[in-house]
Design a protein around this motif. Structure first.
Motif, PDB file in Angstrom:
ATOM      1  N   ALA A  68       1.291  -0.983  -0.159  1.00  0.00           N
ATOM      2  CA  ALA A  68      -0.054  -0.414   0.085  1.00  0.00           C
ATOM      3  C   ALA A  68       1.170   1.359   0.100  1.00  0.00           C
ATOM      4  CB  ALA A  68      -0.721  -0.099   0.959  1.00  0.00           C
ATOM      5  N   SER A  69       1.770   1.799   0.559  1.00  0.00           N
ATOM      6  CA  SER A  69       2.800   2.628   0.426  1.00  0.00           C
ATOM      7  C   SER A  69       3.628   2.962  -0.230  1.00  0.00           C
ATOM      8  CB  SER A  69       3.503   2.455   2.330  1.00  0.00           C
ATOM      9  OG  SER A  69       3.850   1.362   3.178  1.00  0.00           O
ATOM     10  N   HIS A  70       3.658   1.529  -1.022  1.00  0.00           N
ATOM     11  CA  HIS A  70       4.649   1.801  -2.277  1.00  0.00           C
ATOM     12  C   HIS A  70       4.788   2.752  -3.569  1.00  0.00           C
ATOM     13  CE1 HIS A  70       5.915  -2.008   0.176  1.00  0.00           C
ATOM     14  NE2 HIS A  70       7.209  -2.185   0.215  1.00  0.00           N
ATOM     15  N   ARG A  71       5.443   3.222  -3.998  1.00  0.00           N
ATOM     16  CA  ARG A  71       5.416   3.680  -5.085  1.00  0.00           C
ATOM     17  C   ARG A  71       4.929   3.006  -6.500  1.00  0.00           C
ATOM     18  NH1 ARG A  71       9.159   7.382  -3.549  1.00  0.00           N
ATOM     19  NH2 ARG A  71      10.088   6.873  -5.617  1.00  0.00           N
ATOM     20  N   PRO A  72       4.603   3.216  -7.435  1.00  0.00           N
ATOM     21  CA  PRO A  72       4.210   2.291  -8.373  1.00  0.00           C
ATOM     22  C   PRO A  72       5.285   2.037  -9.424  1.00  0.00           C
ATOM     23  CG  PRO A  72       3.240   4.471  -9.033  1.00  0.00           C
ATOM     24  CD  PRO A  72       3.815   4.992  -7.790  1.00  0.00           C
ATOM     25  N   ASP A  73       6.451   2.810  -9.101  1.00  0.00           N
ATOM     26  CA  ASP A  73       8.135   1.960  -9.494  1.00  0.00           C
ATOM     27  C   ASP A  73       8.722   1.099  -8.636  1.00  0.00           C
ATOM     28  OD1 ASP A  73       8.543   3.681  -7.701  1.00  0.00           O
ATOM     29  OD2 ASP A  73      10.334   4.505  -9.116  1.00  0.00           O
ATOM     30  N   GLN A  74       7.989   0.861  -7.700  1.00  0.00           N
ATOM     31  CA  GLN A  74       8.517  -0.053  -6.585  1.00  0.00           C
ATOM     32  C   GLN A  74       6.997  -0.896  -6.813  1.00  0.00           C
ATOM     33  OE1 GLN A  74       7.960   2.731  -3.353  1.00  0.00           O
ATOM     34  NE2 GLN A  74      10.226   2.560  -3.126  1.00  0.00           N
TER      35      GLN A  74
END
Lengths: 232, 401
Positions: free
Chosen positions: A135-141
């Motif tokens: 949930a707290s990852h950005r799209p590139d992750q």
């Protein structure tokens, strides 16, 4: 209920006029599962954009329920996009600087929802789409499948009645592609109207109603389960 | 959309794109900084020249006894006039608004002796005001004491050349010497300087005006020099001086007031050119800064067209998008301008260290104009492309990058 009457749309490419949609007539009942297939340039994405209010027809009328949505003001159109339609793109179109949950929250922020209510809904969506630990990852992750699940969560968090998917598996491997299809079909099972553009026939054949487009026209409109009545 | 959400969205939009944001800040800082620094340099150069000119006496008036117009000749340099200029006249001139200093002057020649050396020198009797009017500088000691115009103090200040001829390299401070019949104690030595107003200030002895009166046994002043606050009020000051003296001299117009017209005319020309130059520097730097900020903003916001398309697809209205970008532009431009002001202050500080001779002070107007331009250009050219993108159908905005 969606109805399109005599919808036309053409583009000018160079000095050539390309007719992406020619006199499209289409009625979709609530809760249907429709796939739109056809070769590239046949106008299937344009048709989906038209239904999603991302594009404007040159002529014709488009109604959702009894409302002619092509005539609405910018503000009212935005309201329809926000509350009644969810759109899923082939390239996900997530906001790269925002985390997964922030992306999911975005439509609710635009709608002016209370922060408390938003948080609850985001949590629900994150759970439902198996994104709890991302949930707290950005799209590139995130992996492609996870990104598309975030996009689906974002498209459905406002509980729209229509869900539009433009090649939702086009950028995914077959496993995560199936994963996404299962989610979409489950949502359809819960009552949402699902319209999906694909050029993968095996996916297209899963739909209960299959449209085939050629040169801006709906060439075939079949409902396989009910014998083989071509209707329009 | 809630106001808090607008601000936090705007904040995250620029905090989330480091490179882009740093680029914007740099453009803003350079824009604002260069306007402020360039105008400060221009102003500094201008005030340097103004300062140099005022040391030439552009705001001085010289009052001579007698009238020149009646005879058509040069002003009578020796006091041939029915009424003398007095010490009281000099005091009275100080009450005129805009007159800062008024130095009465008595000039005479007297023998100056110390031990076995003696020579004729020019003796100037005056007050402490002379120090300011002639922009004198002390090599050692101090000048005539303030507020003792009427006291016959037995103190003197030596010009640099006089000191050298009389004392050589020995210290002169505190030593006593004779001028005519009187003994004087040396309390100061002038720093070496050139000739000004037609008098070589290095070859003189300066004593209190009251002492000069008894030394030369006269009560009349050779002339009075007054200094006005600024160059602009010279004409008014001249008239006021004439009126005041006339009043004191029983209605008789019996003095001549001289200003340095040729110097003033030159000064005015140079001043005009300098003002134009500073204004042009300011205008050009503002234009350059504006274009710089405009370009960076245009590029940065145009890059975000897809994002605008997406926001529309998710249900944002045109107005919401404009508000979002406006808020972001205001925050970014404010921070960028603040960096610019810091940059300007730093640069001015550095330049001051490098060239201490330039009197640098950041003009407030340039700060205000620079920040206002940066804010305006920043906001306008962030919002314009946002408005354009928001007008497009979402699919068009989304597809083109």
């Amino acid at each position: 209920m969606i109805s399109l009457e005599k919808i036309c749309r053409s583009f000018t490419v160079g000095d050539e006029k390309v007719h992406a949609l020619r006199d499209i007539d289409l009625r979709v009942s609530d809760g249907e599962y429709i796939s739109i297939m056809g070769p590239s340039g046949s106008g299937k994405s344009t048709l989906l954009n038209m239904i999603g209010l991302l594009d404007r027809p040159d002529s014709g009328t488009y109604r959702i329920g009894d409302e002619d949505v092509t005539l609405l003001s910018d503000r009212r159109q935005a309201e329809v996009r926000c509350h009644r339609i969810g759109f899923i793109f082939q390239f996900f179109h997530l906001v790269s600087r925002m985390t997964a949950s922030e992306n999911i929250e975005l439509p609710m922020i635009l709608a002016g929802m209370e922060p408390k209510q938003r948080r609850g809904k985001v949590e629900e969506a994150v759970e439902a789409f198996g994104l709890a630990d991302r949930a707290s990852h950005r799209p590139d992750q995130l992996s492609g499948g996870q990104r598309q699940r975030v996009a689906i969560a974002r498209a459905t968090v406002m509980q729209p009645e229509i869900l539009l998917a433009d090649e939702p598996t086009g950028n995914l491997d077959s496993t995560s592609g199936m994963d996404v299809i299962n989610i979409l079909e489950r949502l359809n099972g819960d009552g949402i109207t699902l319209i999906m553009v694909t050029h993968d026939h095996s996916l297209g054949r899963r739909a209960t109603r299959q449209l085939t487009m050629v040169d801006g026209r709906i060439e075939r409109d079949t409902v396989p389960s009910l014998s083989s009545a071509p209707g329009s | 959309m809630r106001a808090v959400d607008v601000v936090s969205f705007a904040y995250r939009a620029f905090a989330g794109h480091r490179v882009r944001t740093v680029l914007l800040f740099v453009a803003m800082a350079i824009g604002v900084g260069s306007v402020v620094v360039l105008t400060t340099l221009g102003e500094g150069a201008r005030s340097y020249v103004v300062g140099q000119f005022s040391s030439l006496g552009t705001n001085l008036l010289i009052i001579l006894p007698g009238r020149s117009e009646t005879v058509g000749g040069p002003p009578p340099l020796l006091g041939i006039t029915p009424r003398d200029l007095t010490l009281e006249d000099a005091e009275a001139l100080l009450h005129i608004r805009g007159i800062r200093y008024s130095a009465p002057i008595i000039v005479g020649a007297a023998p100056l002796s110390r031990a076995d050396r003696e020579r004729e020198v020019t003796v100037l009797g005056s007050t402490s005001h002379l120090y300011h009017i002639r922009k004198l500088q002390m090599a050692y000691g101090r000048f005539l004491p303030e507020d003792e115009a009427l006291r016959q103090a037995a103190v003197c200040i030596l010009g640099h050349k006089t000191k050298t001829e009389l004392f050589g390299s020995d210290p002169a401070l505190g030593q006593s010497l004779r001028i005519g019949e009187y003994r004087f104690r040396v309390i100061g030595v002038l720093a070496p300087m050139g000739e000004s107003l037609g008098m070589d200030m290095s070859d003189v002895v300066i004593i209190p005006v009251a002492s000069a009166q008894s030394l030369f046994n006269t009560s009349s002043m050779f002339r009075i020099i007054v200094e006005a606050d600024s160059r602009e009020i010279m004409d008014r000051a001249k008239n006021a001086v004439l009126r005041t003296i006339k009043l004191r001299h029983e209605g008789e117009d019996d003095v001549t007031v001289v200003s340095q017209d040729a110097v003033l005319a030159t000064f005015d020309k140079i001043f005009t050119v300098l003002t134009l130059a500073v204004a042009s520097i300011g205008a050009i730097s503002i234009a350059v800064a504006g274009i710089l900020i405009m370009n960076v903003m245009l590029i940065v916001v145009s890059q975000r067209r897809a994002e605008i398309g997406l926001l529309k697809a998710l249900g944002a209205t045109r107005q919401q998008i404009i508000v979002l970008f406006l808020t972001e532009a205001i925050i970014v431009s404010s921070i960028g301008s603040a960096f610019g002001v810091l940059l300007a202050r730093g640069s001015v500080w550095g330049i001051e260290k490098l060239f201490p001779i330039l009197p640098l002070q950041i003009p407030l107007w340039s700060l205000a104009v620079a920040v206002a331009i940066a804010l305006m250009v920043g906001v306008v050219f962030a919002v314009l492309p946002a408005i354009n993108a928001a007008k497009l159908d979402p699919v068009v905005a989304l597809s083109r990058r």
